[in-house]
Structure formats: structure tokens, C-alpha cells
Design an enzyme around this catalytic site. Structure first.
Site, short mmCIF file in Angstrom:
data_model
loop_
_atom_site.label_atom_id
_atom_site.label_comp_id
_atom_site.label_asym_id
_atom_site.label_seq_id
_atom_site.Cartn_x
_atom_site.Cartn_y
_atom_site.Cartn_z
N HIS A 181 -3.22 3.71 -0.58
CA HIS A 181 -2.79 4.60 0.50
C HIS A 181 -1.27 4.84 0.49
O HIS A 181 -0.75 5.51 1.39
CB HIS A 181 -3.21 4.05 1.86
CG HIS A 181 -4.65 4.30 2.18
ND1 HIS A 181 -5.09 5.48 2.74
CD2 HIS A 181 -5.75 3.54 2.00
CE1 HIS A 181 -6.40 5.43 2.90
NE2 HIS A 181 -6.84 4.27 2.46
N LYS B 294 -6.90 9.85 -3.32
CA LYS B 294 -6.43 10.06 -1.95
C LYS B 294 -5.36 11.16 -1.94
O LYS B 294 -5.70 12.32 -2.07
CB LYS B 294 -5.97 8.73 -1.37
CG LYS B 294 -7.21 7.85 -1.07
CD LYS B 294 -6.94 6.46 -0.66
CE LYS B 294 -8.28 5.78 -0.35
NZ LYS B 294 -8.29 4.36 -0.65
N SER C 230 -5.46 -0.10 4.89
CA SER C 230 -6.06 1.22 5.10
C SER C 230 -6.61 1.45 6.50
O SER C 230 -6.75 2.59 6.91
CB SER C 230 -7.17 1.43 4.06
OG SER C 230 -8.11 0.39 4.12
C1 LIG Z 1 -9.44 3.63 -1.09
C2 LIG Z 1 -8.99 2.39 -1.70
C3 LIG Z 1 -9.45 2.03 -2.96
C4 LIG Z 1 -10.50 2.80 -3.69
O1 LIG Z 1 -10.00 3.97 -4.25
P1 LIG Z 1 -11.02 5.00 -4.91
O2 LIG Z 1 -10.19 5.76 -5.88
O3 LIG Z 1 -11.57 5.84 -3.80
O4 LIG Z 1 -12.08 4.21 -5.57
C5 LIG Z 1 -8.94 0.87 -3.52
N1 LIG Z 1 -8.05 0.11 -2.87
C6 LIG Z 1 -7.59 0.43 -1.65
C7 LIG Z 1 -6.57 -0.44 -0.97
C8 LIG Z 1 -8.05 1.58 -1.01
O5 LIG Z 1 -7.60 1.90 0.20
#
Ligand SMILES: *Cc1c(COP(=O)(O)O)cnc(C)c1O
Length: 394
Positions: free
Chosen positions: A210, A241, A182
Site C-alpha cells: 500500500h 494497487k 492495509s
Molecule cells: C494487497 C497486499 C498484498 C497482495 O497484493 P496482490 O498484488 O493483490 O496479490 C500483499 N501484501 C500486502 C501488505 C497487501 O496489502
């Protein structure tokens, strides 16, 4: 009485190092442009990849969901909180992801806590890429499994760690990697990882937060991108996201999902998504299934922006996705750059330790399908202005 001043002092130290997180409040909905502190700024730091946070179809679906099902689920899903709507979302998601089954939980963060602890115990080994997301690390911490960390994207080191785990007598070996990293936007070398996990009979899990809605055909994710359907045991995804809502899921074999419904603590001990979120998520999955237009716009925007920044002489790291790190290395410089961007009408956060390693501070620019070419050109002109002003580019 506890002396809370020690906490204040700690935060003052963070501020001195340029590491104090400044939390901005949005005075308008999530979108390409935002109002923040009375100012109109171009949004370059959300994960709203496809602009779905304010999508009319999703909003209508959420409102219909509320009209039909109310505002809350009323209980944890295992007791009396599973609505037909939840099952419908899981079925739609399974079809979209081309897997047997999915389990939807409250967030991607919770999805990692849902799947990692139930499948390993102290006799087992977890192998993790050193740059894996915090929610994976916390999921791992909830287990008593033996831990092995391999160097970022280094499959030879992964193999060495697999051998170590075998020597240590591990019963199961669970290999976990982010799909898209990320902070750098680089991809896990999934085909090579599949090869190694097969060789050592390990379980392979990919957290594709992502990658969902971004990679692969129609945004089906990294497994689809590499054509590896059937070769990855567990996929974790997020609805928070690119999908534009909130929530997380685990995707895989039906037996795994059935097992998690018996064992996953965020599923058993915390209430599920609300009807509005669930209904909007169903609409998002249907929208992505029926058209890949937004995904294509996202990629053409991100290719365009990266080319422009590179031509100006910026270091954009090793990104292979719309995540565009503008590497500044020094946390104070990065904080100053972000502050100047904001003054010039661009909202792009500086990211420093502990989110990224020390000495690897950066502005992380997030490109969205909701950006117009004009928006991107505006951003490029401001990066040029400030880059020259701060001596980052010539
Ligand atoms: C953003 C992210 C999460 C968390 O996701 P949410 O739905 O915001 O809790 C988990 N794993 C990775 C790799 C992320 O980038």
C-alpha cells in the site's frame, strides 16, 4: 459423501454475525464512479489510488504489448517464459525503486511466497508484526523457521523477540513488517526497526504493497519516504494497487534476486505475467517516474476527506495514508452503515473479522486521485446523513 450442508450452515452463521462477505459485481470499469446492480455509485473501496486502472497510456501500452508479444508467456520463466519485456520491467522497476535488482511475479501475494521460504529454514527465526498481511503469514507458514510475533509497531517488543530468537540460537533472523498496514493505514516505524535489526544483525523485509505509488517521492514507497535507501534488505511490492494493473515484485540486492530466480517457487512453478500486464506495468513505472502529479492529488484528496470526516465527529483511527478507516467497532453496525451508504450511492465496504480483529469492524474508505472535490463532498454529505441516522455522530 461429504455433507456440504455443514458449509452452508457455517456461512449462515457468518451472515448472522454480519461477517458474510457480499461480493458485488462491477458493470463498468474500475474508476471513481461505478455501475453496480444497475446503480451509479461513488467508488470508495478500490486500491486504484492513482486512477491508473483505466489510464489511456497504460491501456495503449497493454494493447501494443499484445500486438508485439501475444497474450501469454507460454511457459514458466525459468524454462521458456522470460520475454525481453519482463526483463525490461524489472530494470525499470529497479531504477524507480533505487535498488540493484527486482524480480517480478504474478502478484504481491506470490511475492511474499517467493522471498520468505527460500531465505530461512528450521535453524532460523522469523519475526513478524502481529498485524502483518495474510500473504506474509502464509509465506511464513511455508517455512519451518521458528516464529516470533511482536506487538503492532512496538519496537521494544520487537527487541525482546530478537533477544528471544538469539537465546533460542537462531542462525538467521528475518524481521518482516508491512510498510503501510492495509486496514488501519498506519505506517511501520521503519527508522526504529532499522536500528533494532542492525543491532541484532537481522535481515529486514518490508511489504510495501500500500506504499508503492503512494508514499515517498513519486510514489517510490516507504523506504524512500523515510530516506532509508540501502538500509532495508528486502522490499516487496505490488503492481495491483496504485500501479493499477496486477503483479508483484521483490526488490533488493542483485545477489538476492539471482538467488530467488533459482529458488522461488511461484517463479519456478507458475507462469509469469502476460505481455499486456507487463507492458502496462512498464508504462506505469515510466509515468510515475516522470511526474508526481497523481501522487500529489491523491494526498490532497485524502487530507481533505479526513479533515471533513473528523470535523463531523467520526473516529478515523490512526491512519497516516489515504486509507481512511471509519471506525464503528460493531460488525453489525458496520454492515448496516455500508448497506445504507450503498443505497445513497456510495460503495464503501464494511470490513470485519477475520480481516480485522473482533470488535474492530469498520468502513474502510479508500481515497483515489481519480476522485474530484465534488465527489468527496458528496461522500462527506452521505456519511453525515447516515452517521446521524445510525447514531454514530451527533
Ligand atoms: C494487497 C497486499 C498484498 C497482495 O497484493 P496482490 O498484488 O493483490 O496479490 C500483499 N501484501 C500486502 C501488505 C497487501 O496489502
Amino acid at each position: 459423501m461429504f455433507d456440504f450442508d455443514v458449509l452452508k450452515k457455517e456461512m449462515e452463521e457468518l451472515e448472522e454475525k454480519g461477517l458474510l462477505v457480499k461480493i458485488r459485481t462491477l458493470e463498468s470499469p474500475q474508476g471513481a464512479w461505478l455501475n453496480i446492480e444497475g446503480k451509479k455509485v461513488l467508488n470508495m473501496c478500490s486500491n486504484n489510488y492513482l486512477g491508473l486502472c483505466f489510464d489511456e497510456e497504460l491501456k495503449e501500452a497493454a494493447i501494443d504489448g499484445i500486438r508485439k508479444w501475444g497474450v501469454g508467456p507460454g511457459a514458466v520463466r525459468s524454462i521458456a517464459g522470460t520475454l525481453e519485456l519482463h526483463n525490461e520491467l524489472e530494470t525499470e522497476l529497479a531504477r524507480f525503486k533505487k535498488v540493484e535488482s527486482t524480480l517480478v511475479v504474478q502478484s504481491g501475494f506470490n511475492a511474499n511466497q517467493s522471498v520468505i521460504p527460500p531465505i530461512v529454514s528450521e535453524e532460523d527465526a522469523i519475526l513478524s508484526d502481529e498485524l502483518n498481511h495474510a500473504s506474509i503469514i502464509d509465506g511464513v507458514r511455508l517455512t519451518k523457521a521458528m516464529r516470533y510475533v511482536w506487538k503492532h509497531k512496538d519496537v521494544d517488543d520487537l527487541e525482546a523477540q530478537l533477544q528471544k530468537a538469539e537465546t533460542d540460537g537462531a542462525r538467521r533472523k528475518l524481521v518482516i513488517t508491512d510498510g503501510v498496514f492495509s486496514m488501519d493505514g498506519d505506517l511501520a516505524p521503519l527508522p526504529q526497526i532499522v536500528e533494532k535489526t542492525n543491532k541484532y544483525g537481522a535481515i529486514l523485509m518490508v511489504d510495501d504493497a500500500h506504499g508503492e505509488g503512494v508514499l515517498g517521492s513519486h510514489g517510490r514507497g516507504i523506504v524512500d519516504h523515510y530516506g532509508l535507501h540501502g538500509s532495508v534488505d528486502i522490499e516487496v511490492g505490488t503492481l495491483s494497487k496504485a500501479f493499477g494493473i496486477v503483479g508483484g515484485f521483490v526488490a533488493g540486492k542483485r545477489v538476492l534476486i539471482d538467488y530467488l530466480k533459482q529458488k522461488a517457487r511461484p517463479f519456478l512453478f507458475s507462469s509469469s505475467l502476460s505481455p499486456a500486464e507487463t507492458a502496462a506495468a512498464i508504462a506505469a513505472v515510466r509515468k510515475l517516474s516522470s511526474s508526481d502529479e497523481l501522487v500529489k492529488t491523491l494526498w490532497s484528496n485524502s487530507d481533505y476527506f479526513k479533515e471533513q470526516l473528523k470535523a463531523l465527529g467520526f473516529d478515523t483511527g490512526h491512519s497516516e495514508t489515504p486509507i481512511t478507516p471509519v471506525m464503528l467497532y460493531d460488525a453489525k453496525l458496520s454492515a448496516a452503515f455500508s448497506k445504507r451508504l450503498f443505497e445513497e450511492g456510495i460503495f464503501a465496504s464494511s470490513i470485519g473479522f477475520p480481516t480485522v480483529p473482533k470488535g474492530k469492524a469498520r468502513i474502510r474508505v479508500m481515497i483515489s486521485a481519480s476522485h474530484s472535490r465534488k465527489d468527496l463532498d458528496f461522500a462527506v454529505s452521505k456519511f453525515e446523513l447516515i452517521g446521524k441516522e445510525l447514531g454514530v455522530i451527533k
